[in-house]
Design a protein around this motif. Structure first.
Motif, short mmCIF file in Angstrom:
data_model
loop_
_atom_site.label_atom_id
_atom_site.label_comp_id
_atom_site.label_asym_id
_atom_site.label_seq_id
_atom_site.Cartn_x
_atom_site.Cartn_y
_atom_site.Cartn_z
N MET A 42 57.72 -34.39 41.43
CA MET A 42 58.61 -35.36 42.03
C MET A 42 57.96 -36.75 41.96
SD MET A 42 60.24 -34.94 45.70
CE MET A 42 61.06 -36.07 46.63
N LYS A 43 58.72 -37.71 41.47
CA LYS A 43 58.21 -39.06 41.29
C LYS A 43 58.27 -39.84 42.61
CE LYS A 43 59.17 -43.34 38.92
NZ LYS A 43 60.17 -44.12 38.23
N HIS A 44 57.19 -40.55 42.91
CA HIS A 44 57.14 -41.40 44.10
C HIS A 44 57.87 -42.71 43.80
CE1 HIS A 44 55.64 -43.51 47.60
NE2 HIS A 44 55.28 -44.51 46.79
N VAL A 45 58.77 -43.08 44.71
CA VAL A 45 59.53 -44.33 44.56
C VAL A 45 59.24 -45.19 45.78
CG1 VAL A 45 61.81 -45.35 44.29
CG2 VAL A 45 61.33 -43.12 43.27
N SER A 46 58.84 -46.42 45.56
CA SER A 46 58.54 -47.30 46.68
C SER A 46 59.83 -47.81 47.31
CB SER A 46 57.70 -48.50 46.22
OG SER A 46 58.50 -49.39 45.47
N PHE A 47 59.71 -48.26 48.55
CA PHE A 47 60.88 -48.82 49.23
C PHE A 47 61.38 -50.05 48.49
CE2 PHE A 47 62.93 -51.74 52.17
CZ PHE A 47 63.97 -50.94 52.61
N ASP A 48 60.47 -50.88 48.01
CA ASP A 48 60.86 -52.09 47.28
C ASP A 48 61.70 -51.75 46.06
OD1 ASP A 48 59.61 -53.77 49.10
OD2 ASP A 48 57.76 -53.90 47.93
N ASP A 49 61.31 -50.70 45.34
CA ASP A 49 62.08 -50.28 44.17
C ASP A 49 63.46 -49.76 44.58
OD1 ASP A 49 60.04 -50.98 42.46
OD2 ASP A 49 59.21 -48.95 42.34
N LEU A 50 63.50 -48.99 45.66
CA LEU A 50 64.79 -48.50 46.16
C LEU A 50 65.69 -49.66 46.57
CD1 LEU A 50 63.91 -45.42 48.40
CD2 LEU A 50 65.31 -45.44 46.34
N GLU A 51 65.10 -50.61 47.28
CA GLU A 51 65.88 -51.75 47.75
C GLU A 51 66.45 -52.54 46.57
OE1 GLU A 51 65.44 -55.17 51.11
OE2 GLU A 51 63.72 -54.89 49.79
N LYS A 52 65.65 -52.77 45.56
CA LYS A 52 66.14 -53.48 44.37
C LYS A 52 67.33 -52.76 43.75
CE LYS A 52 61.70 -55.54 43.17
NZ LYS A 52 60.54 -55.44 42.28
N GLU A 53 67.23 -51.45 43.69
CA GLU A 53 68.31 -50.65 43.11
C GLU A 53 69.56 -50.71 43.99
OE1 GLU A 53 69.87 -48.68 40.01
OE2 GLU A 53 67.81 -49.42 40.11
N TRP A 54 69.38 -50.57 45.30
CA TRP A 54 70.51 -50.62 46.23
C TRP A 54 71.23 -51.97 46.18
CZ3 TRP A 54 67.16 -48.49 50.77
CH2 TRP A 54 67.01 -47.10 50.63
N LEU A 55 70.44 -53.05 46.05
CA LEU A 55 71.03 -54.39 46.07
C LEU A 55 71.85 -54.69 44.81
CD1 LEU A 55 68.15 -56.42 47.75
CD2 LEU A 55 70.36 -55.78 48.74
N LYS A 56 71.79 -53.82 43.84
CA LYS A 56 72.66 -53.94 42.65
C LYS A 56 74.06 -53.42 42.93
CE LYS A 56 68.83 -53.36 39.41
NZ LYS A 56 68.24 -52.45 38.39
N ASP A 57 74.21 -52.66 44.00
CA ASP A 57 75.50 -52.05 44.36
C ASP A 57 76.28 -53.00 45.27
OD1 ASP A 57 77.60 -50.54 45.38
OD2 ASP A 57 76.35 -48.87 46.03
N PRO A 58 77.41 -53.54 44.82
CA PRO A 58 78.19 -54.48 45.63
C PRO A 58 78.65 -53.90 46.98
CG PRO A 58 79.03 -54.42 43.38
CD PRO A 58 78.00 -53.34 43.50
N GLU A 59 78.95 -52.62 47.01
CA GLU A 59 79.37 -51.99 48.27
C GLU A 59 78.23 -51.95 49.27
OE1 GLU A 59 82.17 -50.61 50.82
OE2 GLU A 59 82.53 -51.30 48.79
N PHE A 60 77.02 -51.65 48.80
CA PHE A 60 75.85 -51.67 49.66
C PHE A 60 75.61 -53.06 50.22
CE2 PHE A 60 71.32 -52.39 50.38
CZ PHE A 60 71.02 -51.36 51.24
N VAL A 61 75.69 -54.07 49.36
CA VAL A 61 75.47 -55.46 49.78
C VAL A 61 76.51 -55.86 50.83
CG1 VAL A 61 75.47 -57.86 48.99
CG2 VAL A 61 74.34 -56.10 47.62
N LYS A 62 77.74 -55.43 50.63
CA LYS A 62 78.82 -55.73 51.58
C LYS A 62 78.53 -55.11 52.95
CE LYS A 62 83.76 -54.86 52.20
NZ LYS A 62 84.94 -54.21 51.63
N GLU A 63 78.12 -53.86 52.98
CA GLU A 63 77.81 -53.18 54.24
C GLU A 63 76.57 -53.78 54.89
OE1 GLU A 63 79.77 -50.94 55.83
OE2 GLU A 63 81.17 -51.39 54.21
N LEU A 64 75.60 -54.14 54.10
CA LEU A 64 74.38 -54.76 54.62
C LEU A 64 74.72 -56.09 55.31
CD1 LEU A 64 71.27 -54.58 54.79
CD2 LEU A 64 71.20 -55.79 52.60
N ALA A 65 75.61 -56.85 54.73
CA ALA A 65 76.00 -58.14 55.30
C ALA A 65 76.67 -57.96 56.66
CB ALA A 65 76.94 -58.87 54.35
N LYS A 66 77.37 -56.87 56.86
CA LYS A 66 78.01 -56.59 58.15
C LYS A 66 76.99 -56.42 59.26
CE LYS A 66 82.10 -54.21 56.38
NZ LYS A 66 82.80 -52.90 56.37
#
Length: 93
Positions: free
Chosen positions: A1-25
Motif C-alpha cells: 500500500m502506497k503512503h500518500v501525504s495529506f498535502d498530496d491528497l489536498e492537492k488532488e481534492w482541490l482539483k474537484d470543483p464540487e469539493f471546492v464548493k463544499e469547502l467554501a461553505k
C-alpha cells in the motif's frame, strides 16, 4: 500500500470543483474558530476560563473552536465580552 501525504491528497481534492464548493461553505465556521483560538491564545486564557467568564461551559467553547457548532449571536457576544474583544459580523460583496 502506497503512503500518500495529506498535502498530496489536498492537492488532488482541490482539483474537484464540487469539493471546492463544499469547502467554501465551511469557511465561515473555520474563520470563527481560528479567530476565537487566536484571541484566546493572545489573552493567555484556557477554554475553561473563557467559559466561566461567558457563563457557559468548556464544552461549548471547545465546539466553537472546533468549527462544528452554529452559535447564536448572543453566545458570540458573551464570548467576545469574556475575551475583552469586540464582536464584528459582516457581509462581503
Amino acid at each position: 500500500m502506497k503512503h500518500v501525504s495529506f498535502d498530496d491528497l489536498e492537492k488532488e481534492w482541490l482539483k474537484d470543483p464540487e469539493f471546492v464548493k463544499e469547502l467554501a461553505k465551511l469557511e465561515p465556521e473555520y474563520q470563527l474558530a481560528r479567530s476565537l483560538i487566536n484571541a484566546r491564545i493572545k489573552k493567555n486564557l484556557t477554554q475553561t476560563q473563557i467559559a466561566k467568564k461567558a457563563k457557559t461551559d468548556q464544552a461549548t467553547i471547545s465546539r466553537l473552536e472546533s468549527g462544528v457548532s452554529k452559535p447564536s449571536i448572543s453566545l458570540l457576544q458573551k464570548v467576545a465580552a469574556a475575551l475583552g474583544a469586540r464582536l464584528s459580523i459582516r457581509f462581503e460583496i
